[in-house]
Design an enzyme around this catalytic site. Structure first.
Site, PDB file in Angstrom:
ATOM      1  N   ILE A 154       9.445  34.683 -30.243  1.00  0.00           N
ATOM      2  CA  ILE A 154       9.253  35.958 -29.554  1.00  0.00           C
ATOM      3  C   ILE A 154      10.581  36.675 -29.369  1.00  0.00           C
ATOM      4  O   ILE A 154      10.693  37.884 -29.604  1.00  0.00           O
ATOM      5  CB  ILE A 154       8.551  35.737 -28.201  1.00  0.00           C
ATOM      6  N   ASP A 173      20.803  30.952 -25.717  1.00  0.00           N
ATOM      7  CA  ASP A 173      19.777  29.934 -25.934  1.00  0.00           C
ATOM      8  C   ASP A 173      20.469  28.591 -26.098  1.00  0.00           C
ATOM      9  O   ASP A 173      21.700  28.529 -26.269  1.00  0.00           O
ATOM     10  CB  ASP A 173      18.940  30.266 -27.185  1.00  0.00           C
ATOM     11  N   PRO A 205      10.881  29.622 -21.882  1.00  0.00           N
ATOM     12  CA  PRO A 205       9.741  29.002 -21.196  1.00  0.00           C
ATOM     13  C   PRO A 205      10.111  28.692 -19.749  1.00  0.00           C
ATOM     14  O   PRO A 205      11.295  28.598 -19.395  1.00  0.00           O
ATOM     15  CB  PRO A 205       9.510  27.717 -22.001  1.00  0.00           C
ATOM     16  N   SER A 232       7.585  36.880 -19.994  1.00  0.00           N
ATOM     17  CA  SER A 232       7.449  35.464 -20.286  1.00  0.00           C
ATOM     18  C   SER A 232       6.703  34.737 -19.180  1.00  0.00           C
ATOM     19  O   SER A 232       5.503  34.531 -19.270  1.00  0.00           O
ATOM     20  CB  SER A 232       8.829  34.838 -20.501  1.00  0.00           C
ATOM     21  N   ARG A 233       7.379  34.349 -18.102  1.00  0.00           N
ATOM     22  CA  ARG A 233       6.771  33.676 -16.963  1.00  0.00           C
ATOM     23  C   ARG A 233       7.396  34.206 -15.677  1.00  0.00           C
ATOM     24  O   ARG A 233       8.611  34.395 -15.600  1.00  0.00           O
ATOM     25  CB  ARG A 233       6.959  32.151 -17.046  1.00  0.00           C
ATOM     26  N   ASP A 257       5.613  41.987 -16.673  1.00  0.00           N
ATOM     27  CA  ASP A 257       4.235  41.684 -17.049  1.00  0.00           C
ATOM     28  C   ASP A 257       3.765  40.409 -16.377  1.00  0.00           C
ATOM     29  O   ASP A 257       2.592  40.059 -16.481  1.00  0.00           O
ATOM     30  CB  ASP A 257       4.127  41.537 -18.574  1.00  0.00           C
ATOM     31  N   GLU A 262       1.469  35.179  -9.205  1.00  0.00           N
ATOM     32  CA  GLU A 262       0.369  35.973  -9.761  1.00  0.00           C
ATOM     33  C   GLU A 262      -0.983  35.264  -9.712  1.00  0.00           C
ATOM     34  O   GLU A 262      -2.027  35.915  -9.763  1.00  0.00           O
ATOM     35  CB  GLU A 262       0.670  36.368 -11.204  1.00  0.00           C
ATOM     36  N   HIS A 294      -0.033  40.618 -16.832  1.00  0.00           N
ATOM     37  CA  HIS A 294       0.060  39.515 -17.787  1.00  0.00           C
ATOM     38  C   HIS A 294      -0.772  39.809 -19.039  1.00  0.00           C
ATOM     39  O   HIS A 294      -1.606  38.992 -19.458  1.00  0.00           O
ATOM     40  CB  HIS A 294      -0.418  38.208 -17.139  1.00  0.00           C
TER      41      HIS A 294
END
Length: 328
Positions: A154, A173, A205, A232-233, A257, A262, A294
């Site tokens: 992504i 990363d 993640p 993402s989260r 998002d 949530e 989401h």
């Protein structure tokens, strides 16, 4: 065999039924799997869950007591599942390890441009026939710097779009992506990325090491006029710290998002209820913030791939096979 699927949207139900047609019956429920709804699954050997399902130890034990032996989660993330308990109960748990990265990457860019060019405010104004430009001043993305935290599939797709805008590319990363390097990305430490980027997008993640990776210190290190996007989260961002920075008048825009609390809110209609979450209520009031529910993954392509993988996961379980999607 009849499969019980929780958290199924109206768009998703016919796709699930069609995918399993001729193999298994599917009972689709709009309610999410939780401690309250788990007893509904009594008698179902296979249960399919959605991204916001509660698969804590207590829920898993309720499912197992009712005869459930396999859980097919229709998402990539599985931080909501107590895998140790599932293993102790002898339950098979699978996920969807891959679906269209373009769905999420394109939506992340949609959020970025929406807050940059004040699209929501402009749309609301024109609905009232107010065509003034005051307060709608945006910025060119060309020549500015995009910081990408997480350069997997992504993150790479997001980077390719940023490259198309003519942006400078910074990445962070645990391992460098050679395809991002080919686009001209420079890998730096997180602190340098946050301090230099005009646009920061999160594509890592959620795990212990990344929980609140954007905390108060990280937010303070960002440019005052930066744009932050999280598709993402929710747990990657310390939301209370973000609200504090927004109250201080910082950031050109924030596109979210996902939200760390949530569960029990997103995917549901709460329009006629008082929202007990003061942090979420405050967040939504900021004019430079766009919050969506989401939906980044929610395209025909991605949902279709998720369902296809779910069908394969159930088939693998029944055949006694493991795959890259098998968690326990």
């Amino acid at each position: 065999m009849e499969i019980l699927a929780f958290g199924v949207t109206a768009d998703e139900a016919p796709l699930l039924e069609r995918a399993f047609a001729g193999q298994h019956e599917v009972r689709c429920l709009g309610v999410f799997l939780s401690e309250d709804t788990a007893p509904i699954a009594a008698g179902y050997e296979v249960v399919s869950s959605s991204v916001n399902a509660d698969l804590s130890g207590r829920v898993l034990r309720t499912l197992a007591a009712g005869g459930t032996k396999m859980i097919a989660q229709r998402s990539t993330g599985f931080n909501n599942i107590d895998l140790d308990v599932a293993k102790s109960l002898g339950m098979t748990v699978s996920r969807v390890s891959y679906y269209s990265p373009y769905a999420v990457a394109e939506f992340a860019w949609t959020l970025a441009m929406a807050v940059n060019r004040r699209i929501v405010r402009a749309s609301n104004r024109t609905r009232d026939f107010d065509f003034r430009l005051n307060g709608l001043l945006g910025r060119d993305m060309h020549g500015r710097t995009a910081g990408v935290l997480g350069t997997g599939k992504i993150g790479e797709a997001f980077t390719r779009i940023a490259h198309g805008f003519g942006m400078n590319l910074l990445g962070w990363d645990v391992a460098e992506n050679p395809r991002c390097l080919e686009l001209g990305m420079k890998y730096v430490d997180k602190e340098a990325l946050l301090a230099s980027a005009d646009l920061v997008s999160l594509h890592v993640p959620l795990m212990d090491a990344t929980h609140h990776i954007i905390d108060s210190a990280a937010l303070k290190s960002m440019k005052d006029d930066a744009i932050l996007v999280n598709s993402s989260r929710g747990g990657l961002v310390d939301t209370e710290a973000l609200v504090a920075e927004l109250r201080a008048g910082r950031f050109t825009g924030v596109g979210l998002d996902v939200y760390e609390a949530e569960a029990g809110v997103f995917f549901l209609d709460k329009s006629l209820e008082a929202v007990p979450d003061d942090t979420l209520a405050r967040l939504i009031t900021f004019p430079n913030v766009v919050v969506t529910s989401h939906q980044a993954y929610y395209t025909h392509d991605a949902v279709g791939q998720i369902i296809e993988a779910t069908v394969r996961n159930v088939a693998d379980y029944l055949a006694g096979h493991r795959s890259e999607n098998t968690l326990t």
